[in-house]
Structure formats: structure tokens, C-alpha cells
Design an enzyme around this catalytic site. Structure first.
Site, PDB file in Angstrom:
ATOM      1  N   CYS A   1      34.479  35.988  -1.702  1.00 53.14           N
ATOM      2  CA  CYS A   1      33.777  34.693  -1.732  1.00 53.14           C
ATOM      3  C   CYS A   1      33.326  34.244  -3.123  1.00 53.14           C
ATOM      4  O   CYS A   1      33.851  33.275  -3.658  1.00 53.14           O
ATOM      5  CB  CYS A   1      32.572  34.753  -0.803  1.00 53.14           C
ATOM      6  SG  CYS A   1      33.036  35.069   0.906  1.00 53.14           S
TER       7      CYS A   1
HETATM    8  N1  LIG Z   1      34.580  38.233   4.139  1.00 52.07           N
HETATM    9  C1  LIG Z   1      33.489  37.525   3.975  1.00 52.07           C
HETATM   10  O1  LIG Z   1      32.432  38.058   3.666  1.00 52.07           O
HETATM   11  C2  LIG Z   1      33.487  36.019   4.195  1.00 52.07           C
HETATM   12  C3  LIG Z   1      32.255  35.363   4.316  1.00 52.07           C
HETATM   13  C4  LIG Z   1      32.236  34.000   4.538  1.00 52.07           C
HETATM   14  C5  LIG Z   1      33.432  33.299   4.581  1.00 52.07           C
HETATM   15  N2  LIG Z   1      34.625  33.939   4.426  1.00 52.07           N
HETATM   16  C6  LIG Z   1      35.850  33.140   4.502  1.00 52.07           C
HETATM   17  O2  LIG Z   1      36.474  33.355   5.764  1.00 52.07           O
HETATM   18  C7  LIG Z   1      37.894  33.302   5.629  1.00 52.07           C
HETATM   19  C8  LIG Z   1      38.501  34.597   6.160  1.00 52.07           C
HETATM   20  O3  LIG Z   1      38.020  35.673   5.355  1.00 52.07           O
HETATM   21  P1  LIG Z   1      38.083  37.183   5.837  1.00 52.07           P
HETATM   22  O4  LIG Z   1      37.234  37.952   4.888  1.00 52.07           O
HETATM   23  O5  LIG Z   1      37.828  37.282   7.287  1.00 52.07           O
HETATM   24  O6  LIG Z   1      39.637  37.509   5.546  1.00 52.07           O
HETATM   25  P2  LIG Z   1      40.458  38.765   6.085  1.00 52.07           P
HETATM   26  O7  LIG Z   1      41.583  38.937   5.128  1.00 52.07           O
HETATM   27  O8  LIG Z   1      39.548  39.914   6.378  1.00 52.07           O
HETATM   28  O9  LIG Z   1      41.026  38.260   7.473  1.00 52.07           O
HETATM   29  C9  LIG Z   1      41.938  37.241   7.600  1.00 52.07           C
HETATM   30  C10 LIG Z   1      42.904  37.599   8.726  1.00 52.07           C
HETATM   31  O10 LIG Z   1      43.794  36.499   8.907  1.00 52.07           O
HETATM   32  C11 LIG Z   1      45.069  37.018   9.213  1.00 52.07           C
HETATM   33  N3  LIG Z   1      46.050  35.973   8.942  1.00 52.07           N
HETATM   34  C12 LIG Z   1      46.512  35.538   7.751  1.00 52.07           C
HETATM   35  N4  LIG Z   1      47.359  34.510   7.924  1.00 52.07           N
HETATM   36  C13 LIG Z   1      47.424  34.286   9.255  1.00 52.07           C
HETATM   37  C14 LIG Z   1      48.129  33.367  10.061  1.00 52.07           C
HETATM   38  N5  LIG Z   1      48.910  32.427   9.525  1.00 52.07           N
HETATM   39  N6  LIG Z   1      47.974  33.444  11.385  1.00 52.07           N
HETATM   40  C15 LIG Z   1      47.171  34.369  11.953  1.00 52.07           C
HETATM   41  N7  LIG Z   1      46.471  35.265  11.236  1.00 52.07           N
HETATM   42  C16 LIG Z   1      46.591  35.215   9.912  1.00 52.07           C
HETATM   43  C17 LIG Z   1      45.188  38.245   8.365  1.00 52.07           C
HETATM   44  O11 LIG Z   1      46.141  39.150   8.871  1.00 52.07           O
HETATM   45  C18 LIG Z   1      43.769  38.814   8.450  1.00 52.07           C
HETATM   46  O12 LIG Z   1      43.612  39.725   9.502  1.00 52.07           O
HETATM   47  C19 LIG Z   1      38.166  33.040   4.164  1.00 52.07           C
HETATM   48  O13 LIG Z   1      38.318  31.681   3.955  1.00 52.07           O
HETATM   49  C20 LIG Z   1      36.894  33.521   3.485  1.00 52.07           C
HETATM   50  O14 LIG Z   1      36.656  32.857   2.263  1.00 52.07           O
HETATM   51  C21 LIG Z   1      34.683  35.304   4.252  1.00 52.07           C
END
Ligand SMILES: NC(=O)c1ccc[n+]([C@@H]2O[C@H](COP(=O)([O-])OP(=O)(O)OC[C@H]3O[C@@H](n4cnc5c(N)ncnc54)[C@H](O)[C@@H]3O)[C@@H](O)[C@H]2O)c1
Length: 446
Positions: A270
Site C-alpha cells: 500500500c
Molecule cells: N494487503 C493490504 O494490506 C491491503 C490493504 C488495503 C487495500 N489493499 C488493496 O487491495 C487490493 C488487493 O490486495 P491484496 O493484498 O489482497 O493482494 P493479494 O495479492 O494478496 O491478493 C490478490 C489476489 O487476487 C488474485 N487475482 C489476481 N488477478 C486475478 C483475476 N484476474 N481474477 C481473479 N483473481 C485474481 C491473486 O491470485 C491473489 O490471490 C489491492 O488493490 C491493494 O492495494 C491491500
């Protein structure tokens, strides 16, 4: 039954696309609220783990996943055809930066295209991925409308930023207020109804664009304040002042101040990334976002500063970085978690390796570091942080202050300690804290 009724009755079939740090906890909360939840992820390993009733996200208990799977309220699949059976879909896919620091929208685009292929009237689609203001309306809506259905009329669209803080014992998906902005008042109402079932407090805003900007304000606020306190640390170092003591005393002010702490650099999915989504978009309006750029420069330079401290510390002991054995304590991007994304430890290790050091690392949360996950390019395995490994190193660098490390022992067993987190309590000539040069009185006491 209309979608509003089925959301309220909790009979709606709910979908979550992307089952990572954000998507899996959300899916489990929806399941706990009584919905029948279908998770869709491209990762076969994740889908299989859920099928077995196992969690792979530390903040989600395996027992919660197992219970939901057994009760039939949670299932996972790699195929999007299942969207035909669903009434709502929350999109939680990654939003990284390209090497040029431009937004990489490919995950959102491919997920939304796959959803559009099975979109049907009456559905609610909510984007949760952090992104630049305008994404929901400029990117997501047109792709979904290629289906021939119209947003706000035939289907409903909203943006709701995720605020999850991995490893936080107090705040989780359920008790962190959720900001929601719908394309139309009905879109907002539906998204609010869905989240209200699983999340304690829902905060409506007037549009998806405002909701997108809210998230970027929050993360830019952190990036800028961390940049400011990192600069203060460099200043204090030059001026012979202990920055940690300064921040601790300043935070006793009961209003108008909030503590931020210096460190080895930004990490995680982030804070190092999201502000650049905003600056990229602002530049399209001819606006130069100076705070974001400046904080980015300062924060990105912190690993170099850590290496400078290592070099100075070794120099004081008549050693060079070249040929020294340097043990990094903690390499995940923050304390007590296993997430390595953008971790500053990787830059510190690479810079030391390039300077000729023999680098090893200890991290109980990261047993192996594959070569393709860090710029150093070699496969590594964690060593145990014990007296023997510490004594064998010329320098131990505390990059991530996991609670399990014994900091008194690190000070006792190591020849030189570079502490980037103020984790050590003992003041000694061989312990160098970031932003806190040893006072003459400390040296006299050693
Ligand atoms: N991790 C954090 O602390 C956090 C906090 C707030 C917001 N976010 C935001 O949330 C979003 C997701 O982050 P995250 O940390 O969960 O990521 P992550 O990488 O842990 O998870 C994302 C998942 O999406 C899957 N994926 C990718 N492309 C795909 C598709 N086309 N169809 C289906 N699945 C697909 C991946 O395999 C993965 O399991 C990002 O935009 C991030 O900025 C993350």
C-alpha cells in the site's frame, strides 16, 4: 425477490474475486454474516486450500475457513462462469505499479472483463482494489457496459476501499469502518446494505470517485508523514539528537500531533505504491503533487542510509563492507507478518551484496527467499537468530523488529548492531540506532 431484499434477507449469493490479504478476510466475514459466498481466484493453490478448509492468510483462522466450508457458506473456484449464479461481486485484485511507477491496471481490467462476460441484470459490482480516482467510472463501468447492460439501471456499481491492516490485533475487517460510494443513490444503498451485514460501521460518500480519493488521502497521509519523520531522523543523526526520544515526548501532546516513526524504508502493497496512483492521475490534470514526490524520494533513500550506517559501523571497527558477513534480522515489510512485498530489507540486502558483503538473514516468518523475489537474485534460506549465527557475523542489522527476537541477546552476542527500529534498549558503542547517535554520556557508561 429483488436484490435489495435478498441482500437484507442474507439469501443473496455473494462473490469475491481475488482471495488474497483483502479478499479472503472479506469472504469469511460475508460467510459469517450468513451469505453463501463464492470466492474466485486464478491461483489453483489458494482455491484448493479453501476447498480443504485451510487459511493461508495469517489474520484469518483456519477454523473459520473450515467451519464456513463445512457449513456450505464458503467455496472457491478458478472459473468465472459461476458469476451467472451470483448477485453481488466484490473485486479485490492487486493494483501494483509498473517499473515506471505508472498504475498497472491489468489485474482490474482482466477481472472486470471476465465478470462482464457473465454479468446479468440486477447484479451489484463493487471494486475494492486501491486505485486512482476515476477508475470505477472510467475503467470498470465501460468494460461492464460492453455487456449491453447499463450501470445504475440494469446493474449496480460502487467503489469501497479496503483498509485492512495485516497483523493488527485490534482492528480487522469487521470493526474498521467501511467507506462506500455508489454510482447512483440506489447503487450506494445496495452496497451499504451488503457491507452492513458483515461490517460494524459503513460510511456513505457521494460517489465512487470520492471513495477512491479517500483511500489515497489516507495512504498519502502516511507516506508523507513517514517521509517527514525519516527526514527528521537524518537531521537528528547529523545534529546528535535521538529522534526516537523526540517522537516519544512529542506524542504526549493530547491534540494536534500523531506519532510516526522512522525506519529502513517503506514496504507492503500500500504505502510505497498507492500515492503514485494519485500522482499519476493528478499529472494528467497538469497538477504537480509535490508532497508525494518528495516523500517518495526520502523514503526510497532510507535503505541507502541504512547501508551507510553499516559502512560507518564497520569502519569504526576497521572493517569494510566488502568481505564482511552481515546478518539481517527480519526481512518482512513489517513486524510479525510474512508479507515480503516491497520490503525495504530486500533493498538493504541487495545494496550490501553489491558492495561485496556476504549476506544472510533470519526471519521466522519467511523461511525461504526465492531468488526471483528480490533483486539479489539468489535463493536464500533463513538462518536461526541464535548466539552462534550472531557471533559469526561482523554485523547484525535489525530491519524488521519481530516480537520473537530477543533484543538484549542480539546486543550481547553481536559484534556490531545496526538497529533501524529502536528495538534495542541497551546503549553501547557497538549498537547504532537509526537517527540516534550515541551521546557522550552513553559512551562513558559503556
Ligand atoms: N494487503 C493490504 O494490506 C491491503 C490493504 C488495503 C487495500 N489493499 C488493496 O487491495 C487490493 C488487493 O490486495 P491484496 O493484498 O489482497 O493482494 P493479494 O495479492 O494478496 O491478493 C490478490 C489476489 O487476487 C488474485 N487475482 C489476481 N488477478 C486475478 C483475476 N484476474 N481474477 C481473479 N483473481 C485474481 C491473486 O491470485 C491473489 O490471490 C489491492 O488493490 C491493494 O492495494 C491491500
Amino acid at each position: 425477490m429483488g436484490i435489495f431484499e435478498s441482500i437484507n434477507a442474507r439469501t443473496a449469493r455473494v462473490g469475491v474475486v481475488g482471495l488474497g490479504y483483502v479478499g479472503l478476510p472479506l469472504a469469511v466475514e460475508f460467510a459469517k454474516a450468513g451469505y453463501r459466498v463464492t470466492g474466485i481466484d486464478l491461483s489453483v493453490a489458494k482455491v484448493d486450500a479453501i476447498g480443504r478448509g485451510e487459511s493461508y492468510i495469517p489474520d484469518v483462522a483456519t477454523s473459520d475457513v473450515a467451519e464456513a466450508v463445512k457449513a456450505g457458506t464458503l467455496r472457491a473456484t478458478t472459473t468465472f462462469e459461476v458469476i451467472r449464479e451470483l448477485e453481488t461481486v466484490n473485486i479485490c485484485v492487486p493494483t501494483p505499479l509498473r517499473k515506471t511507477k505508472d498504475p498497472d491496471m491489468s489485474y482490474i481490467v482482466s477481472a472486470v472483463e471476465a465478470i462482464a462476460a457473465h454479468l446479468h441484470p440486477g447484479m451489484l459490482i463493487v471494486l475494492e482494489s486501491t486505485t486512482y480516482p476515476g477508475t470505477t467510472i472510467e475503467v470498470v463501468q465501460p468494460i461492464l457496459e460492453k455487456s449491453g447492460l447499463k450501470a445504475g439501471v440494469d446493474f449496480y456499481l460502487a467503489f469501497s476501499p479496503e483498509r485492512v491492516d495485516p497483523g493488527n490485533e485490534k482492528f480487522n475487517t469487521r470493526n474498521v469502518p467501511k467507506v462506500v460510494g455508489g454510482l447512483t443513490p440506489t447503487c450506494s444503498k445496495l452496497a451499504q446494505a451488503l457491507y452492513s451485514a458483515a461490517i460494524d460501521t459503513v460510511i456513505p460518500v457521494s460517489s465512487p470517485t470520492v471513495a477512491e480519493m479517500v483511500k489515497l488521502l489516507e495512504n498519502t497521509f502516511r507516506a508523507v508523514n513517514i517521509g517527514m519523520v525519516n527526514e527528521l531522523a537524518l537531521m537528528c543523526d547529523r545534529m546528535g539528537i535521538d529522534v526516537w526520544e523526540v517522537v516519544d515526548a512529542a506524542k504526549t501532546k493530547p491534540f494536534g500531533f500523531m506519532p510516526f516513526y522512522p525506519g529502513p524504508g517503506l514496504g507492503g502493497h500500500c504505502i510505497p505504491i498507492d500515492p503514485f496512483y494519485l500522482s499519476w492521475k493528478a499529472k494528467q490534470f497538469g497538477f504537480d503533487p509535490r508532497f508525494i514526490e518528495l516523500a517518495g524520494h526520502i523514503n526510497a533513500a532510507m535503505p541507502h542510509y541504512v547501508v551507510e550506517k553499516v559502512r560507518d559501523g564497520l569502519n569504526a571497527q576497521r572493517k569494510s563492507v566488502n568481505g564482511s558477513r552481515i546478518l539481517i534480522a527480519g526481512i518482512s515489510y513489517k513486524r510479525d507478518i510474512d508479507d515480503m512485498r516491497e520490503s525495504p530489507a530486500l533493498d538493504v540486502m541487495h545494496l550490501l551484496q553489491k558492495a561485496g558483503a556476504e549476506v544472510s538473514y533470519a526471519d521466522p516468518y519467511v523461511p525461504t527467499l526465492p531468488g526471483h523475489e528480490w533483486p539479489g537474485g539468489v535463493d536464500m534460506q533463513a538462518v536461526t537468530l541464535d548466539r552462534k549465527t550472531m557471533a559469526a557475523a561482523d554485523c547484525v542489522v535489525i530491519v524488521t523488529d519481530h516480537k520473537v527476537f530477543d533484543y538484549d541477546e542480539i546486543v550481547l552476542a553481536s559484534k556490531l548492531v545496526i538497529d533501524t527500529r529502536n528495538a534495542t534498549k541497551v546503549r553501547a558503542a557497538h549498537v547504532v540506532r537509526l537517527g540516534a547517535p550515541l551521546a557522550a554520556s552513553d559512551l562513558a557508561a559503556v
